[in-house]
Design an enzyme around this catalytic site. Structure first.
Site, short mmCIF file in Angstrom:
data_model
loop_
_atom_site.label_atom_id
_atom_site.label_comp_id
_atom_site.label_asym_id
_atom_site.label_seq_id
_atom_site.Cartn_x
_atom_site.Cartn_y
_atom_site.Cartn_z
N GLU A 104 3.84 18.85 -1.94
CA GLU A 104 3.86 18.28 -0.58
C GLU A 104 3.20 16.91 -0.68
OE1 GLU A 104 5.28 19.47 2.02
OE2 GLU A 104 5.69 21.52 1.37
N LYS A 116 -8.53 24.47 -5.56
CA LYS A 116 -9.40 23.32 -5.86
C LYS A 116 -9.45 22.42 -4.63
CE LYS A 116 -9.37 18.90 -7.82
NZ LYS A 116 -10.20 18.43 -6.75
N CYS A 125 0.20 12.92 6.50
CA CYS A 125 1.37 12.71 5.63
C CYS A 125 2.62 12.44 6.46
CB CYS A 125 1.56 13.93 4.75
SG CYS A 125 1.62 15.45 5.68
N GLU A 170 2.85 3.58 1.43
CA GLU A 170 2.10 4.43 2.37
C GLU A 170 0.68 3.87 2.54
OE1 GLU A 170 0.89 8.37 1.02
OE2 GLU A 170 1.43 9.21 2.97
P1 NAD Z 1 -4.55 12.59 -4.37
O1 NAD Z 1 -3.20 12.82 -4.90
O2 NAD Z 1 -5.36 11.46 -4.90
O3 NAD Z 1 -5.50 13.87 -4.57
C1 NAD Z 1 -5.10 15.15 -4.14
C2 NAD Z 1 -5.80 16.20 -4.97
O4 NAD Z 1 -5.36 16.09 -6.32
C3 NAD Z 1 -7.34 16.10 -5.01
O5 NAD Z 1 -7.88 17.40 -4.95
C4 NAD Z 1 -7.60 15.47 -6.38
O6 NAD Z 1 -8.86 15.80 -6.91
C5 NAD Z 1 -6.49 16.09 -7.20
N1 NAD Z 1 -6.15 15.35 -8.42
C6 NAD Z 1 -6.29 14.01 -8.66
N2 NAD Z 1 -5.87 13.72 -9.91
C7 NAD Z 1 -5.47 14.88 -10.48
C8 NAD Z 1 -4.92 15.23 -11.75
N3 NAD Z 1 -4.73 14.31 -12.71
N4 NAD Z 1 -4.60 16.52 -11.96
C9 NAD Z 1 -4.78 17.46 -11.02
N5 NAD Z 1 -5.31 17.20 -9.80
C10 NAD Z 1 -5.64 15.92 -9.53
O7 NAD Z 1 -4.37 12.48 -2.80
P2 NAD Z 1 -5.42 12.05 -1.71
O8 NAD Z 1 -5.63 10.57 -1.79
O9 NAD Z 1 -6.59 12.96 -1.77
O10 NAD Z 1 -4.58 12.40 -0.36
C11 NAD Z 1 -3.67 11.54 0.22
C12 NAD Z 1 -2.24 11.86 -0.16
O11 NAD Z 1 -1.91 13.20 0.19
C13 NAD Z 1 -1.28 10.99 0.61
O12 NAD Z 1 -0.27 10.51 -0.21
C14 NAD Z 1 -0.72 11.95 1.66
O13 NAD Z 1 0.51 11.57 2.19
C15 NAD Z 1 -0.67 13.22 0.91
N6 NAD Z 1 -0.57 14.38 1.83
C16 NAD Z 1 0.61 15.09 1.90
C17 NAD Z 1 0.72 16.17 2.80
C18 NAD Z 1 1.99 16.98 2.91
O14 NAD Z 1 1.91 18.12 3.38
N7 NAD Z 1 3.15 16.48 2.53
C19 NAD Z 1 -0.36 16.49 3.61
C20 NAD Z 1 -1.53 15.74 3.50
C21 NAD Z 1 -1.62 14.69 2.60
#
Ligand code: NAD
Length: 487
Positions: free
Chosen positions: A248, A173, A282, A379
């Site tokens: 992650e 997704k 991240c 963050e």
């Molecule tokens: P997010 O958690 O809002 O969304 C991530 C994904 O989850 C999207 O595809 C979203 O549609 C989906 N999602 C949202 N609600 C959901 C639910 N209830 N059930 C299932 N899926 C759902 O994150 P974001 O704002 O898109 O990205 C930023 C975050 O990602 C930051 O916290 C960042 O640090 C983290 N990140 C971590 C890494 C890593 O490798 N550790 C890498 C990149 C980003």
């Protein structure tokens, strides 16, 4: 408007609904995207299950699987520029970064292509005569992969590569923000010749599509990258099915600079660590912990570098910092900077949204010494660095570990024994010494605490997409004796 489809069971489809994608550099809609809802999610998972147990994929040898992944790697390399331009257009991540990163994505697929036929079972020296016992490693099952908007091709490659090597099938997704490059990548999966249903790529909103996917009863594992709050939803949903998870998540990574460090190199690494990808990384080194006697000198260096950064259009090769991916993100960052300044943090540079179109925010440094600033805890996922200082090594370590996260960390010092002490003492999944932000397909990547669990990269990631089966074979032809004694 450019139009995209998603990819289910080897077919490109329009989806149950449609939604627009916004170009972050202009704030204007530029693409028309398919939105998967529960029905599409169900079709995609069923296609993946069918491919796992009944299709051509299930009959392939591991070496044949590896050859397909090699072909995919070559196609990613050949199409890197096109994919990079799409990612830049859809997320605002600058073209300098997307072109280099996507070229490297091909190496991730190459690494996992080589691993496909090196996932071995084992033979156990069992404590019983006339018994042979083996462990087989089998694919864990249908995998759901949920990724955020930043670096979607990279963050999906670290999941798709090892899962394919292990023989899994999957539903990926893409984020609702900036999914165009991943939908385009589906064409490469198709042209590389993967059987229908092995890799399905959809996009849609978290609360509908993401939730339906992570609680689907046929999903065996959910591989997630995103924020901790979403991770909690994923874990609750996957509990329905008792699926395993790898998470992650975000970070508030410490970047420690001792007075004996090469300050010029440390400043360059700190600038890359916090301002690259417009801070939407991240592993951003977002908490600078600097030895007090060099604090002013180091801050002067950083301020000069931050103010010299070229801010501009993401598709321009000269640009060093582009827009944030969404207006939501821009508003979140502006509000957190304001709150931090109200709490007593001092703005060293940046801090104010520019006028004009697009979701820009300038490189910002906040001096938080002696202040209980929210910027030290939360963050940003943006180009904002918070600074504190220390006198002793013990103080530096305590500050570094003063976080619920634990993804990455950096230590700059010329003192070898001190570097070793900090490597052991820092509670984070990655410690970079006299460098920052280095990654490789060969090296595991992942966090502690609220930064999640599970590792991506390396052989360990491929093994995480397998489950073991224990096989017992009795080698004696004698009749089985007393059935009431376990042997
Ligand atoms: P997010 O958690 O809002 O969304 C991530 C994904 O989850 C999207 O595809 C979203 O549609 C989906 N999602 C949202 N609600 C959901 C639910 N209830 N059930 C299932 N899926 C759902 O994150 P974001 O704002 O898109 O990205 C930023 C975050 O990602 C930051 O916290 C960042 O640090 C983290 N990140 C971590 C890494 C890593 O490798 N550790 C890498 C990149 C980003």
């Amino acid at each position: 408007m450019q139009r995209f489809q998603y990819y289910i069971d080897g077919q490109f489809l329009d989806g149950e609904a449609r939604f627009p994608s916004v170009d972050p550099a202009s704030g204007k809609e530029w693409a028309d995207l398919p939105e998967a809802r529960e029905g599409d999610v169900d079709r995609a998972v069923n296609a993946a299950e069918q491919a796992l147990y009944d299709g051509a994929w299930s009959k392939m040898t591991a070496t044949q699987r590896g050859k397909l992944i090699y072909r995919l790697a070559d196609m990613v390399a050949a199409n890197a520029q096109k994919l990079a331009e799409l990612e830049t257009r859809d997320t605002g991540k600058i073209i300098r970064e997307t072109s280099a990163q996507i070229a490297y994505v091909a190496d991730y697929y190459r690494y996992y292509a080589g691993i496909a036929d090196k996932i071995e079972g084992s033979y156990l020296p069992i404590d019983k005569p006339d018994m042979d016992v083996w462990l087989r490693r089998e694919p864990i099952g249908v995998v759901a992969m949920v990724v955020p908007w930043n670096s979607q091709l990279f963050l999906s490659a670290v999941k798709i590569g090892p899962a394919l090597a292990a023989g899994c099938t999957m539903v990926v997704k893409a984020s609702e923000d900036g999914p165009a490059p991943l939908l385009e990548f589906a064409r490469l999966i198709h042209e590389a010749g993967f059987p229908a249903g092995v890799v399905n790529i959809i996009t849609g909103f978290g609360a509908s599509c993401g939730a339906a996917l992570s609680r689907h009863p046929k999903v065996a594992h959910v591989a997630f990258t995103g924020g901790p709050e979403t991770a909690r939803h994923i874990v609750r949903n996957s509990a329905e099915n008792l699926a395993s998870t790898s998470l992650e998540l975000g970070g508030k990574s410490p970047f420690i600079v001792f007075a004996d460090a090469d300050l010029g190199s440390a400043a360059n690494a700190q600038v890359a660590g916090i301002f690259a990808a417009t801070g939407q990384s991240c592993v951003a080194g977002s908490r600078l912990i600097v030895e007090r006697r060099v604090k002013e000198e180091f801050l002067t260096l950083l301020k000069g570098k931050a103010e010299a950064i070229v801010i501009g259009a993401p598709l321009d090769m000269a640009t060093e910092v582009g827009p944030l991916a969404t207006r939501r993100q821009q508003e979140h960052i502006a509000a957190l900077v304001d709150k931090s300044v109200q709490s007593g943090a001092r703005l060293v540079t940046g801090g104010h949204r520019p006028g004009g179109e697009g979701y820009y925010f300038p490189p910002t440094i906040l001096d938080c010494d002696g202040v209980n600033s929210p910027s030290l805890v939360n963050e940003f996922f943006g180009p904002v660095l918070s600074v504190v200082s220390f006198e002793t090594e013990a103080e530096a370590l305590a500050l570094a570990n003063d976080t619920h996260y634990g993804l990455a960390s950096g230590v700059f010092t010329q003192n070898l024994t001190r570097a070793h002490r900090l490597m052991k003492g820092i509670r984070a999944g990655i410690v970079w010494v006299n460098t920052y932000r280095a990654v490789s397909p060969i090296a595991p990547f992942g966090g502690f605490g609220l930064s999640g669990h599970g590792r991506e990269g390396g052989m360990a990631a491929a093994l995480d997409y397998t489950r073991t089966k224990t096989i017992w074979l009795r080698t004696s032809d004698d009749p089985i004796p007393d059935p009431f004694v376990m042997r």
